[in-house]
Motif scaffolding. Structure first.
Motif, PDB file in Angstrom:
ATOM      1  N   THR A 121     -15.874  -4.454 -16.194  1.00  0.00           N
ATOM      2  CA  THR A 121     -16.246  -4.389 -17.609  1.00  0.00           C
ATOM      3  C   THR A 121     -17.427  -5.286 -17.951  1.00  0.00           C
ATOM      4  OG1 THR A 121     -14.690  -6.138 -18.242  1.00  0.00           O
ATOM      5  CG2 THR A 121     -13.861  -3.857 -18.242  1.00  0.00           C
ATOM      6  N   CYS A 122     -17.900  -6.060 -16.994  1.00  0.00           N
ATOM      7  CA  CYS A 122     -19.117  -6.888 -17.139  1.00  0.00           C
ATOM      8  C   CYS A 122     -18.973  -8.060 -18.097  1.00  0.00           C
ATOM      9  CB  CYS A 122     -20.318  -6.040 -17.558  1.00  0.00           C
ATOM     10  SG  CYS A 122     -20.948  -5.012 -16.231  1.00  0.00           S
ATOM     11  N   GLU A 123     -17.774  -8.473 -18.402  1.00  0.00           N
ATOM     12  CA  GLU A 123     -17.600  -9.623 -19.281  1.00  0.00           C
ATOM     13  C   GLU A 123     -18.161 -10.888 -18.637  1.00  0.00           C
ATOM     14  OE1 GLU A 123     -16.577 -11.777 -22.667  1.00  0.00           O
ATOM     15  OE2 GLU A 123     -16.679  -9.609 -22.338  1.00  0.00           O
ATOM     16  N   ASN A 149     -12.331   0.357  -9.233  1.00  0.00           N
ATOM     17  CA  ASN A 149     -11.928   1.352 -10.215  1.00  0.00           C
ATOM     18  C   ASN A 149     -13.136   1.867 -10.980  1.00  0.00           C
ATOM     19  OD1 ASN A 149     -10.906   2.207 -13.042  1.00  0.00           O
ATOM     20  ND2 ASN A 149      -9.069   2.187 -11.772  1.00  0.00           N
ATOM     21  N   ASP A 150     -13.423   3.145 -10.847  1.00  0.00           N
ATOM     22  CA  ASP A 150     -14.606   3.724 -11.483  1.00  0.00           C
ATOM     23  C   ASP A 150     -14.503   3.718 -13.001  1.00  0.00           C
ATOM     24  OD1 ASP A 150     -17.186   5.166 -11.167  1.00  0.00           O
ATOM     25  OD2 ASP A 150     -16.095   6.770 -12.182  1.00  0.00           O
ATOM     26  N   SER A 151     -13.294   3.808 -13.542  1.00  0.00           N
ATOM     27  CA  SER A 151     -13.130   3.776 -15.000  1.00  0.00           C
ATOM     28  C   SER A 151     -13.587   2.442 -15.566  1.00  0.00           C
ATOM     29  CB  SER A 151     -11.669   4.034 -15.377  1.00  0.00           C
ATOM     30  OG  SER A 151     -11.265   5.335 -14.979  1.00  0.00           O
ATOM     31  N   MET A 152     -13.281   1.358 -14.868  1.00  0.00           N
ATOM     32  CA  MET A 152     -13.718   0.036 -15.314  1.00  0.00           C
ATOM     33  C   MET A 152     -15.238  -0.084 -15.204  1.00  0.00           C
ATOM     34  SD  MET A 152     -10.929  -1.702 -16.193  1.00  0.00           S
ATOM     35  CE  MET A 152     -11.025  -3.466 -15.898  1.00  0.00           C
ATOM     36  N   LEU A 153     -15.808   0.451 -14.121  1.00  0.00           N
ATOM     37  CA  LEU A 153     -17.263   0.401 -13.956  1.00  0.00           C
ATOM     38  C   LEU A 153     -17.974   1.187 -15.054  1.00  0.00           C
ATOM     39  CD1 LEU A 153     -17.675   0.823 -10.094  1.00  0.00           C
ATOM     40  CD2 LEU A 153     -18.227  -1.211 -11.437  1.00  0.00           C
ATOM     41  N   GLN A 154     -17.403   2.302 -15.459  1.00  0.00           N
ATOM     42  CA  GLN A 154     -18.014   3.087 -16.529  1.00  0.00           C
ATOM     43  C   GLN A 154     -18.076   2.296 -17.830  1.00  0.00           C
ATOM     44  OE1 GLN A 154     -16.149   6.935 -16.928  1.00  0.00           O
ATOM     45  NE2 GLN A 154     -16.332   7.390 -14.735  1.00  0.00           N
ATOM     46  N   VAL A 155     -17.034   1.511 -18.092  1.00  0.00           N
ATOM     47  CA  VAL A 155     -17.046   0.655 -19.284  1.00  0.00           C
ATOM     48  C   VAL A 155     -18.184  -0.349 -19.184  1.00  0.00           C
ATOM     49  CG1 VAL A 155     -15.767  -1.102 -20.569  1.00  0.00           C
ATOM     50  CG2 VAL A 155     -14.576   0.924 -19.702  1.00  0.00           C
ATOM     51  N   GLY A 156     -18.343  -0.976 -18.017  1.00  0.00           N
ATOM     52  CA  GLY A 156     -19.413  -1.942 -17.825  1.00  0.00           C
ATOM     53  C   GLY A 156     -20.790  -1.328 -17.963  1.00  0.00           C
ATOM     54  N   ARG A 157     -20.966  -0.151 -17.393  1.00  0.00           N
ATOM     55  CA  ARG A 157     -22.270   0.526 -17.496  1.00  0.00           C
ATOM     56  C   ARG A 157     -22.614   0.830 -18.949  1.00  0.00           C
ATOM     57  NH1 ARG A 157     -20.357   3.532 -12.801  1.00  0.00           N
ATOM     58  NH2 ARG A 157     -21.557   2.946 -10.939  1.00  0.00           N
ATOM     59  N   ARG A 158     -21.632   1.284 -19.715  1.00  0.00           N
ATOM     60  CA  ARG A 158     -21.886   1.587 -21.132  1.00  0.00           C
ATOM     61  C   ARG A 158     -22.282   0.324 -21.894  1.00  0.00           C
ATOM     62  NH1 ARG A 158     -17.219   4.965 -20.674  1.00  0.00           N
ATOM     63  NH2 ARG A 158     -15.949   3.411 -21.766  1.00  0.00           N
ATOM     64  N   ARG A 159     -21.629  -0.771 -21.598  1.00  0.00           N
ATOM     65  CA  ARG A 159     -21.919  -2.017 -22.312  1.00  0.00           C
ATOM     66  C   ARG A 159     -23.312  -2.550 -21.982  1.00  0.00           C
ATOM     67  NH1 ARG A 159     -16.222  -5.426 -21.911  1.00  0.00           N
ATOM     68  NH2 ARG A 159     -15.064  -4.116 -23.373  1.00  0.00           N
ATOM     69  N   MET A 160     -23.749  -2.321 -20.775  1.00  0.00           N
ATOM     70  CA  MET A 160     -25.042  -2.855 -20.346  1.00  0.00           C
ATOM     71  C   MET A 160     -26.181  -1.853 -20.522  1.00  0.00           C
ATOM     72  SD  MET A 160     -24.735  -5.947 -19.310  1.00  0.00           S
ATOM     73  CE  MET A 160     -23.974  -7.189 -18.280  1.00  0.00           C
ATOM     74  N   THR A 172     -26.670  -4.455 -11.370  1.00  0.00           N
ATOM     75  CA  THR A 172     -26.439  -3.200 -10.651  1.00  0.00           C
ATOM     76  C   THR A 172     -24.944  -3.026 -10.420  1.00  0.00           C
ATOM     77  OG1 THR A 172     -26.808  -4.353  -8.541  1.00  0.00           O
ATOM     78  CG2 THR A 172     -28.697  -3.182  -9.521  1.00  0.00           C
ATOM     79  N   PHE A 173     -24.551  -1.802 -10.099  1.00  0.00           N
ATOM     80  CA  PHE A 173     -23.128  -1.480  -9.997  1.00  0.00           C
ATOM     81  C   PHE A 173     -22.829  -0.724  -8.717  1.00  0.00           C
ATOM     82  CE2 PHE A 173     -24.216  -1.772 -14.453  1.00  0.00           C
ATOM     83  CZ  PHE A 173     -23.171  -2.473 -15.019  1.00  0.00           C
TER      84      PHE A 173
END
Length: 311
Positions: A121-123, A149-160, A172-173
């Motif tokens: 989630t990139c916190e 977990n790709d679902s968590m990565l998607q949250v991070g990508r959206r935030r960044m 990068t992810f």
């Protein structure tokens, strides 16, 4: 918010009899053993499928340790979109202060390349880059976020997505496994960071060996993880909160009691900080002093060490 607090107060009152009995018993928490510590291979040796399991009965049930990864993958798919918000509520916003303090104690240097494992989630990644920008006035540092977990990565990508960090490729992810960072070269990162991720792993000792492999000699190891509160009364309250309060809040805030019961069990059965510090040292890292610092009496624990320059 008032309704949530009132509902939580009701469940607290309803369970006060159980809590009183717990307080009278004053029995110490039974912690799992790290069986692989005495026979683990040297830090540079790759983990193998035949390694002994580190944590017995990780979630307090009869699920084989080989199935833990799939179970937690399913849990995080369900909670990904609400994970940080619910974590903030559960920790009464202490979660944010813990992570900010963790970054400050990490003491990033200009130009550092950080590997953020289980950081979907990139916190932590966001706070790290903010620190570099505002404290070090550095625009050359970077962070590579890895999560299974790709679902968590998607949250991070959206935030960044709209940040200058993404535009400048400073973040990068990649989807990956903390126990086998196959795509990360040896001795390639200045900081290995994992926040609230170790307790989800079937074999934390494998992740520690991978951390040692990828960190440069002289680089830093930084782990923020839930701990055990040894102060008798506070410890009993915390254990009651994990067993009863957390699942209830998961139901109220995310409509998902079962997932938060799993998360709570994985935290409650993780080794005590003294034992985990021994495991970190056994992997090859140097930890100063006791090897860890307690946040809020041990509700959270920071382990910050280094890889010997002669490694």
């Amino acid at each position: 918010m008032t309704n949530i607090r009132q509902a939580f107060a009701r469940v607290c009152n309803a369970n006060m009899g159980t809590f009183t009995n717990i307080m009278k018993q004053q029995q110490p928490l039974a912690l799992p053993s790290i069986r692989a510590m005495s026979s683990a291979s040297t830090p540079k040796q790759k983990a193998t499928a035949t390694d002994s399991p580190t944590l017995d009965m990780l979630y307090g049930d009869n699920v084989p340790i080989s199935a833990k990864k799939d179970i937690m993958g399913d849990v995080y798919c369900k909670v990904a979109d609400r994970y940080d918000a619910v974590s903030d509520m559960i920790s009464m916003s202490m979660n944010k202060r813990w992570k900010q303090r963790f970054i400050e104690q990490m003491r990033p240097m200009p130009g550092d390349k950080m590997l953020d494992v289980a950081g979907g989630t990139c916190e932590v990644a966001r706070r790290y880059l903010q620190y570099q920008d505002t404290v070090n006035h550095d625009t050359t540092s970077s962070v590579h976020v890895v999560d299974f977990n790709d679902s968590m990565l998607q949250v991070g990508r959206r935030r960044m997505a709209q940040s200058s960090w993404m535009d400048n490729e400073r973040v990068t992810f990649a989807q990956g496994n903390a126990e086998d960072l196959a795509d990360v070269p040896d001795n390639s990162v200045d900081i290995y960071c994992i926040s609230a991720g170790m307790h989800n792993l079937p074999h934390p000792e494998r992740a520690l060996r991978e951390a040692y492999r990828v960190v440069k000699p002289g680089g830093r190891f930084a782990c923020l993880e839930y701990g055990h509160t040894d102060t008798p009364v506070i410890g009993q309250i915390c254990r009651w909160y994990w067993d009863t309060g957390i699942p209830f809040l998961g139901q109220v805030l995310a409509n998902d009691r079962a997932s938060y019961e799993r998360l709570a069990r994985s935290v409650r059965t993780f080794p005590h900080q003294k034992r985990f510090a021994q495991a970190i040292r056994h992997a090859g890292f140097h930890l100063p002093g006791a090897g860890y610092e307690l946040y809020q009496w041990g509700m959270m624990v920071a382990y910050i060490g280094s890889k010997p320059r002669t490694a």
